[in-house]
Scaffold this motif. Structure first.
Motif, PDB file in Angstrom:
ATOM      1  N   LEU A 225      -3.313   1.213   4.921  1.00 41.73           N
ATOM      2  CA  LEU A 225      -4.260   0.337   4.245  1.00 41.73           C
ATOM      3  C   LEU A 225      -5.658   0.502   4.832  1.00 41.73           C
ATOM      4  N   LEU A 226      -5.750   0.512   6.158  1.00 40.89           N
ATOM      5  CA  LEU A 226      -7.044   0.673   6.822  1.00 40.89           C
ATOM      6  C   LEU A 226      -7.701   2.016   6.498  1.00 40.89           C
ATOM      7  N   ASP A 227      -6.884   3.038   6.347  1.00 37.96           N
ATOM      8  CA  ASP A 227      -7.401   4.383   6.067  1.00 37.96           C
ATOM      9  C   ASP A 227      -7.520   4.666   4.574  1.00 37.96           C
ATOM     10  N   HIS A 228      -7.293   3.640   3.738  1.00 40.36           N
ATOM     11  CA  HIS A 228      -7.391   3.777   2.283  1.00 40.36           C
ATOM     12  C   HIS A 228      -6.489   4.892   1.764  1.00 40.36           C
ATOM     13  N   GLU A 229      -5.262   4.944   2.279  1.00 37.14           N
ATOM     14  CA  GLU A 229      -4.306   5.966   1.879  1.00 37.14           C
ATOM     15  C   GLU A 229      -3.236   5.440   0.931  1.00 37.14           C
TER      16      GLU A 229
ATOM     17  N   TYR B 299      -3.506  -7.399  11.185  1.00 37.03           N
ATOM     18  CA  TYR B 299      -4.369  -6.483  10.440  1.00 37.03           C
ATOM     19  C   TYR B 299      -5.773  -6.491  11.048  1.00 37.03           C
ATOM     20  N   GLY B 300      -6.281  -7.685  11.352  1.00 35.61           N
ATOM     21  CA  GLY B 300      -7.610  -7.807  11.948  1.00 35.61           C
ATOM     22  C   GLY B 300      -7.695  -7.110  13.292  1.00 35.61           C
ATOM     23  N   LEU B 301      -6.652  -7.232  14.093  1.00 38.36           N
ATOM     24  CA  LEU B 301      -6.619  -6.555  15.392  1.00 38.36           C
ATOM     25  C   LEU B 301      -6.657  -5.042  15.205  1.00 38.36           C
ATOM     26  N   GLU B 302      -5.849  -4.531  14.306  1.00 37.74           N
ATOM     27  CA  GLU B 302      -5.815  -3.085  14.058  1.00 37.74           C
ATOM     28  C   GLU B 302      -7.157  -2.596  13.518  1.00 37.74           C
ATOM     29  N   GLU B 303      -7.795  -3.410  12.689  1.00 36.75           N
ATOM     30  CA  GLU B 303      -9.101  -3.056  12.136  1.00 36.75           C
ATOM     31  C   GLU B 303     -10.142  -2.957  13.260  1.00 36.75           C
ATOM     32  N   LYS B 304     -10.079  -3.889  14.216  1.00 37.37           N
ATOM     33  CA  LYS B 304     -11.003  -3.847  15.360  1.00 37.37           C
ATOM     34  C   LYS B 304     -10.755  -2.618  16.216  1.00 37.37           C
ATOM     35  N   VAL B 305      -9.491  -2.269  16.432  1.00 39.14           N
ATOM     36  CA  VAL B 305      -9.154  -1.069  17.204  1.00 39.14           C
ATOM     37  C   VAL B 305      -9.732   0.164  16.514  1.00 39.14           C
ATOM     38  N   LYS B 306      -9.593   0.232  15.209  1.00 39.53           N
ATOM     39  CA  LYS B 306     -10.119   1.377  14.457  1.00 39.53           C
ATOM     40  C   LYS B 306     -11.635   1.467  14.604  1.00 39.53           C
ATOM     41  N   ARG B 307     -12.342   0.336  14.486  1.00 41.00           N
ATOM     42  CA  ARG B 307     -13.802   0.350  14.642  1.00 41.00           C
ATOM     43  C   ARG B 307     -14.205   0.751  16.052  1.00 41.00           C
ATOM     44  N   LEU B 308     -13.487   0.232  17.058  1.00 37.83           N
ATOM     45  CA  LEU B 308     -13.777   0.572  18.447  1.00 37.83           C
ATOM     46  C   LEU B 308     -13.595   2.069  18.687  1.00 37.83           C
TER      47      LEU B 308
END
Length: 112
Positions: free
Chosen positions: A21-25, A48-57
């Protein structure tokens, strides 16, 4: 993981696909289904929010450098494999299509 509430899509299934979902796949239908679940499930939305923050970091920490395509694909495959394993999800691809199986243990408690 399950929040204990009934949902159209099980929590463990949603969490197994958070990175997709985060990678729009995801295709549009699956994306909408996962987002509906996140809208109604606080624990999954928090994850989901935690994973999104990890991706941005990770994106900021890499300073705009790009990993070689081969490394990128190996990391993506390993992350997907680990997430599916932790969520007890098996994916089998064959000539007839893809089969996804989610192993669940349901725990119920009663109050007298």
């Amino acid at each position: 993981m399950s929040c204990g509430e009934p949902h159209e899509t099980d929590c463990s299934e949603v969490l197994a696909e958070v990175w997709l979902l985060l990678d729009h796949e995801c295709d549009a239908d699956r994306d909408a289904q996962l987002r509906r679940h996140l809208d109604e499930c606080g624990p999954c939305l928090a994850r989901y929010g935690l994973e999104e923050k990890v991706k941005r970091l990770l994106g900021r920490s890499c300073g705009g450098e790009h990993a070689p395509a081969e490394l990128h694909q190996r990391l993506r495959d390993q992350i997907r494999s680990t997430v599916l394993e932790q969520a007890e999800v098996t994916v089998e691809r064959g000539p007839g299509g893809t089969v996804v199986e989610v192993n669940q243990t349901r725990v119920e408690s009663w109050r007298s």
